[in-house]
Enzyme design. Structure first.
Site, PDB file in Angstrom:
ATOM      1  N   TYR A  32       0.795  -1.208  -0.083  1.00  0.00           N
ATOM      2  CA  TYR A  32      -0.143   0.006   0.074  1.00  0.00           C
ATOM      3  C   TYR A  32       0.837   1.358  -0.040  1.00  0.00           C
ATOM      4  O   TYR A  32       2.258   1.282   0.241  1.00  0.00           O
ATOM      5  CB  TYR A  32      -1.127  -0.081   1.282  1.00  0.00           C
ATOM      6  N   LYS A 149       6.652  -2.018   1.876  1.00  0.00           N
ATOM      7  CA  LYS A 149       5.271  -1.530   2.609  1.00  0.00           C
ATOM      8  C   LYS A 149       4.245  -2.407   2.308  1.00  0.00           C
ATOM      9  O   LYS A 149       3.205  -2.151   1.529  1.00  0.00           O
ATOM     10  CB  LYS A 149       4.962  -0.213   1.936  1.00  0.00           C
ATOM     11  N   GLU A 181      11.913   2.248  14.417  1.00  0.00           N
ATOM     12  CA  GLU A 181      10.929   3.477  13.996  1.00  0.00           C
ATOM     13  C   GLU A 181       9.796   3.425  15.026  1.00  0.00           C
ATOM     14  O   GLU A 181       9.486   2.517  15.802  1.00  0.00           O
ATOM     15  CB  GLU A 181      10.738   3.353  12.487  1.00  0.00           C
ATOM     16  N   LEU A 205      11.037   0.851   7.472  1.00  0.00           N
ATOM     17  CA  LEU A 205      10.451   1.626   5.990  1.00  0.00           C
ATOM     18  C   LEU A 205      11.131   2.812   5.560  1.00  0.00           C
ATOM     19  O   LEU A 205      11.569   3.601   6.473  1.00  0.00           O
ATOM     20  CB  LEU A 205       9.087   1.889   6.096  1.00  0.00           C
TER      21      LEU A 205
HETATM   22  N1  PLP Z   1       7.546   3.878   9.115  1.00  0.00           N
HETATM   23  C1  PLP Z   1       6.465   2.989   9.150  1.00  0.00           C
HETATM   24  C2  PLP Z   1       6.534   1.690   9.770  1.00  0.00           C
HETATM   25  C3  PLP Z   1       5.341   3.428   8.437  1.00  0.00           C
HETATM   26  O1  PLP Z   1       4.319   2.677   8.399  1.00  0.00           O
HETATM   27  C4  PLP Z   1       5.457   4.649   7.935  1.00  0.00           C
HETATM   28  C5  PLP Z   1       4.181   5.198   6.928  1.00  0.00           C
HETATM   29  O2  PLP Z   1       3.092   4.615   6.944  1.00  0.00           O
HETATM   30  C6  PLP Z   1       6.428   5.244   7.929  1.00  0.00           C
HETATM   31  C7  PLP Z   1       7.524   4.775   8.362  1.00  0.00           C
HETATM   32  C8  PLP Z   1       6.758   6.659   7.084  1.00  0.00           C
HETATM   33  O3  PLP Z   1       6.876   6.533   5.829  1.00  0.00           O
HETATM   34  P1  PLP Z   1       6.170   8.075   4.882  1.00  0.00           P
HETATM   35  O4  PLP Z   1       7.206   9.049   5.258  1.00  0.00           O
HETATM   36  O5  PLP Z   1       6.373   7.370   3.283  1.00  0.00           O
HETATM   37  O6  PLP Z   1       4.680   7.966   5.079  1.00  0.00           O
END
Ligand code: PLP
Length: 285
Positions: A32, A149, A181, A205
């Site tokens: 997603y 993701k 994170e 991520l």
């Molecule tokens: N880390 C995780 C586990 C996430 O689920 C997300 C966003 O959904 C992020 C980091 C941040 O990613 P982004 O800046 O692309 O939204």
């Protein structure tokens, strides 16, 4: 009534459906993206489209649409649902073969693609950004490919509930003594003017907001160090923050009950939030 997109059709949400045999439903075999919308425009669509392709590639999953078509669908949903501020959620799964089987279905199985919008008026003026958020640390019990993701978000959901039960806003996950994170965001601390965040690997991520914020920080002559850090180091930091597509740059003011600095959002987090919002709005499409 909200219009959603399912496999080539724009439909009222009550009329949209996917199969009970869909592998997204049965195996969390899907990926997603969430793209935010400010002033009716998409923030960093290209970054999200690129990461979607990477996630699909890592799972040997077919892309149901080309990038230009994907952009059109995003824009059409924003238009149909009159989204001023909010987000567009996109999910692609390996489709719905005839039976439940662990092995991937034949190559010609059509992937499932679903998009919907969520309206969030005033998304960029969230009150939490003024007060900052509080986090607790929890063990990171997710699988080992967090760089993909996937829709397999149960532990992130459990983490969010652990935070709620502890009376705070979110959880930072810890593996081998270091923060990976947040449940749905990337985590940062600031010490002596230096921004510290874990380096990219399969452990986290690769945030689209992270990439933009680190680039903007460097352009603004701020110091950035990409390395892991411990919860102890975090509690002694001058400030902390998280980044994600839907919260942008969000100050963190407390970790495991320890206030950071004077317990209010720090100057670097506040400045980065301003820079990120300003720069991103300029190039939104
Ligand atoms: N880390 C995780 C586990 C996430 O689920 C997300 C966003 O959904 C992020 C980091 C941040 O990613 P982004 O800046 O692309 O939204």
């Amino acid at each position: 009534m909200r219009t959603v997109y399912v496999n080539g059709q724009y439909l009222p949400e009550q009329e949209a459906s996917v199969s009970v045999f869909d592998r997204g439903f049965l195996f969390a075999d899907g990926v997603y993206e969430v793209t935010s919308v400010l002033g009716g425009k998409l923030i960093d669509f290209a970054g999200h489209a690129r990461r979607l392709q990477r996630s699909l590639g890592e799972l040997e999953m077919r892309s149901p649409v080309e990038e230009d078509e994907l952009l059109e669908i995003h824009r059409e949903l924003v238009r149909l649902n009159e989204i001023e501020d909010g987000l567009v959620y996109l999910q692609v799964t390996r489709g719905a073969p005839a039976d439940r089987d662990f092995a991937y279905p034949p190559e010609d199985t059509e992937p499932t693609i679903v998009l919907f919008t969520q309206s969030k008026p005033g998304l960029a003026e969230s009150p939490a950004a003024k007060t900052g958020i509080k986090v607790v640390t929890i063990p990171d019990a997710r699988w080992a490919r967090r760089d993909i993701k996937t829709v397999q978000l149960l532990y992130a959901s459990m983490g969010k509930m652990m935070a709620k039960k502890a009376g705070v806003d979110d959880a930072w996950m810890v593996e081998e003594g270091q923060i990976t994170e947040g449940t749905s965001n990337n985590a940062y601390i600031v010490k002596d003017g230096k921004i510290i965040t874990r380096e990219l690997s399969t452990d986290i991520l690769h945030g689209i907001t992270r990439a933009a914020v680190l680039r903007m920080a460097q352009e603004a002559q701020m110091q950035v160090e990409e390395r892991g850090f411990t919860p102890e180091e975090a509690k002694e930091a001058d400030e902390a923050f998280v980044t994600s597509a839907s919260t942008f740059v969000m100050p963190v003011v407390e970790i495991d009950g320890t206030p950071l600095g004077d317990g209010t959002p720090g100057p670097i987090a506040k400045r980065l939030r301003e820079i990120y919002l300003e720069e991103s709005r300029k190039v939104a499409i």
